[in-house]
Design an enzyme around this catalytic site. Sequence first.
Site, PDB file in Angstrom:
ATOM      1  N   ASP A  51       0.802  -1.217   0.000  1.00 41.42           N
ATOM      2  CA  ASP A  51       0.000   0.000   0.000  1.00 41.42           C
ATOM      3  C   ASP A  51       0.841   1.277   0.000  1.00 41.42           C
ATOM      4  O   ASP A  51       0.448   2.289   0.580  1.00 41.42           O
ATOM      5  CB  ASP A  51      -0.944   0.022   1.213  1.00 41.42           C
ATOM      6  CG  ASP A  51      -1.928  -1.139   1.197  1.00 41.42           C
ATOM      7  OD1 ASP A  51      -2.211  -1.647   0.102  1.00 41.42           O
ATOM      8  OD2 ASP A  51      -2.390  -1.532   2.278  1.00 41.42           O
ATOM      9  N   GLU A  52       1.991   1.263  -0.677  1.00 45.56           N
ATOM     10  CA  GLU A  52       2.870   2.431  -0.648  1.00 45.56           C
ATOM     11  C   GLU A  52       3.237   2.943  -2.033  1.00 45.56           C
ATOM     12  O   GLU A  52       4.161   3.730  -2.182  1.00 45.56           O
ATOM     13  CB  GLU A  52       4.142   2.104   0.149  1.00 45.56           C
ATOM     14  CG  GLU A  52       3.903   1.871   1.628  1.00 45.56           C
ATOM     15  CD  GLU A  52       5.187   1.717   2.425  1.00 45.56           C
ATOM     16  OE1 GLU A  52       6.268   1.948   1.844  1.00 45.56           O
ATOM     17  OE2 GLU A  52       5.111   1.375   3.618  1.00 45.56           O
TER      18      GLU A  52
END
Length: 292
Positions: free
Chosen positions: A236-237
């Site tokens: 999720d980056e």
Amino acid sequence: MQLSCPNPVRYVLTLAAASARGQVAALSALLERHDAYIEEFAIFDDVLVSRFYVRAVFRLDNAGSAELGFLREAYGKLIARFDQAEGAIHELSRPTRVLIMVSKADHCLRNLLDQWRRRELNMDVVAVVSNHADLGPIVQAEGLPFYHLPITAATKPQQEAALLSCIQQHGAELVVLARYMQVLSEDLCQTLAGRVINIHHSFLPGFKGARPYEQAHARGVKLIGATAHFATSDLDEGPIIEQSLERVDHAFSPEQLLSTGRDVECLALGRALRYVLEYRVFINGLRTVVLR
């Protein structure tokens, strides 16, 4: 006076290059020489990294495919003169071939299929892949191919090889992780760099791990959010494309927070996908530029 055709074919010119004087003038002159009528022209110059971005929508009234070919060739020669340049000319109405990946949650899948069916998203859904069989009936009811590719830590290389084969078999240009609850490997992320969109919940403060909405309820959050981004092997980056927020309060139960979160996830993912399908999104290091 420029008269428009009843159903003109529109094209999108995109450019990302090192910042330099004269680029807008050169692009405008190129389009003018090829009798293009410019309908939209958006630019952004990132002065912090000296990077320049352009998105132009235009039409070629009464021009055939040969003229488009000449324009594309001339555009390629033009940007070859720019430093660190990437660019292309796309037909705006041509649907992008999209493969969707899911696990067990169906809300993002259903939302994307609804928008696809109503032709609100300019895409051809070519297949749906899942590590669980649960959503197969939903996909098959739409007449779409469904592939159940289960995964474990031991079988991840084989599963991702089968996934890549599926992507290639269907000619998928874009992959959408519509709540696909697996992290793609570094090798697969590099192979598909810039072609995978992911959605995840995001809170203020943030909660990770199991049962995030119960954690959010226990902390009394006031905002529920979701982030759509390009997928990387870092959970999720990846570069953020779109985010959405909804205000909540103390009266919301964990189940109501979950329902709100699902709505926000659908909204953020749908917007992000639309921006990508309309060639508005440029990856700019760890960020994105979205020209509207």
